[in-house]
Design a protein around this motif. Structure first.
Motif, PDB file in Angstrom:
ATOM      1  N   GLU A 197      51.812  47.762  15.054  1.00 40.25           N
ATOM      2  CA  GLU A 197      52.780  46.694  14.833  1.00 40.25           C
ATOM      3  C   GLU A 197      54.210  47.209  14.989  1.00 40.25           C
ATOM      4  O   GLU A 197      55.072  46.538  15.570  1.00 40.25           O
ATOM      5  CB  GLU A 197      52.573  46.094  13.445  1.00 40.25           C
ATOM      6  N   ALA A 232      54.901  47.649  18.641  1.00 39.96           N
ATOM      7  CA  ALA A 232      55.106  46.357  19.295  1.00 39.96           C
ATOM      8  C   ALA A 232      56.494  45.816  19.017  1.00 39.96           C
ATOM      9  O   ALA A 232      57.152  45.246  19.912  1.00 39.96           O
ATOM     10  CB  ALA A 232      54.033  45.377  18.825  1.00 39.96           C
ATOM     11  N   ARG A 279      59.447  44.947  21.785  1.00 34.68           N
ATOM     12  CA  ARG A 279      60.095  43.640  21.864  1.00 34.68           C
ATOM     13  C   ARG A 279      61.608  43.768  21.774  1.00 34.68           C
ATOM     14  O   ARG A 279      62.350  43.024  22.434  1.00 34.68           O
ATOM     15  CB  ARG A 279      59.571  42.739  20.732  1.00 34.68           C
ATOM     16  N   PRO A 297      54.751  43.387  24.486  1.00 28.25           N
ATOM     17  CA  PRO A 297      53.620  44.320  24.356  1.00 28.25           C
ATOM     18  C   PRO A 297      52.289  43.705  24.778  1.00 28.25           C
ATOM     19  O   PRO A 297      51.359  44.422  25.130  1.00 28.25           O
ATOM     20  CB  PRO A 297      53.620  44.673  22.876  1.00 28.25           C
ATOM     21  N   ASP A 298      52.209  42.372  24.787  1.00 27.37           N
ATOM     22  CA  ASP A 298      50.948  41.726  25.144  1.00 27.37           C
ATOM     23  C   ASP A 298      50.680  41.795  26.647  1.00 27.37           C
ATOM     24  O   ASP A 298      49.548  41.539  27.075  1.00 27.37           O
ATOM     25  CB  ASP A 298      50.972  40.268  24.695  1.00 27.37           C
TER      26      ASP A 298
END
Length: 279
Positions: free
Chosen positions: A263, A266, A270, A276-277
């Motif tokens: 997390e 990520a 961002r 990150p996806d």
């Protein structure tokens, strides 16, 4: 030795039914005194009532259930496959083929070089030495007030009676290691068979078995939601071997740490304008 004092039985602080004055109405000074007392004042507690049958000393209490479980769960030797050893807890051991009804009931014992049951029909009802042809390698006795003298070899054999527990372990079966744990004083004692007699080994509440590549020691912590002082096994690095429950909790914590790290990564991506996806 740990300095933790054992809990004081309530009977040392509170009166039992035997300590209280008579409730005969003639002995009462005033009518107001003639009323029922609460049960904790008049009835014996678990400390006053023995957990042992006088005809069968050493019957298990709750501690005798907890402690063998922990020893079994943490016994994971690197030198022996689990299928080639047997662990018995609170089980009858028959040791004399000439006196086939003689037995000792052992709190915890280990036999090396025998098969472990692979299905229910193979599970032992007792351990019969002349059938198995192998005596235990190690016996652990949990000291009880009713069996302390015999556990420590301080009783003599009565005429026309079976040998004492100590005699069976030392002379009949010649078990290499005999361990006694006193939960009231939190003392672990190890006796090793030397020639024909047990010799006590000087230890500091820990003992290492070269044959097993495992050690046993006194541990303090929470087991099955109960804070205890128990004996358990440790590995060559000195770390306590984990129970299945402890391993599951360790894996849960590791997974949570990985999730948190992912997390954080990520969020950094961002902040740099990277989704990150899509990676």
């Amino acid at each position: 030795m740990y300095q933790t004092d054992p809990p004081r039985p309530p009977s040392e602080v509170l009166p039992t039914m035997y300590d209280l004055p008579s409730e005969d109405p003639q002995d009462l000074d005033t009518p107001e005194q003639n009323h029922p007392r609460p049960a904790w004042e008049t009835m014996p507690t678990m400390y006053d009532l023995p957990s042992e049958d006088p005809e069968e000393p050493g019957l298990p209490d709750e501690f005798h259930d907890f402690q063998p479980q922990l020893l079994r769960e943490t016994f994971q030797p690197p030198t022996y496959p689990l299928g080639e050893m047997f662990i018995g807890t609170d089980l009858n051991l028959y040791y004399d083929a000439r006196n086939r009804l003689w037995y000792k009931r052992l709190d915890w014992f280990l036999v090396l070089g025998v098969f472990r049951a692979q299905q229910q029909q193979q599970m032992r009802l007792s351990y019969v030495v002349w059938q198995e042809a192998i005596a235990p390698f190690l016996v652990v006795e949990l000291l009880s007030p009713g069996t302390e003298a015999e556990d420590l070899g301080q009783t003599l054999r009565d005429t026309n009676k079976p040998p004492t527990k100590w005699q069976v372990y030392e002379q009949n079966l010649r078990i290499p290691y005999y361990i006694v744990f006193d939960r009231y004083q939190n003392i672990l004692r190890v006796f090793q068979l030397t020639a024909t007699r047990y010799q006590e080994v000087e230890i500091q509440n820990k003992f290492w078995f070269e044959e097993l590549q495992l050690g046993i020691g006194v541990w303090q912590g929470s087991y099955q939601q109960t804070f205890c002082l128990l004996i358990r096994w440790y590995d060559v690095t000195g770390n306590w071997i984990l129970t299945p429950e402890e391993r599951a909790e360790q894996e849960r914590q590791r997974a949570e740490q990985e999730r948190q790290r992912a997390e954080i990564l990520a969020q950094r991506l961002r902040s740099l304008g990277v989704d990150p996806d899509t990676l």
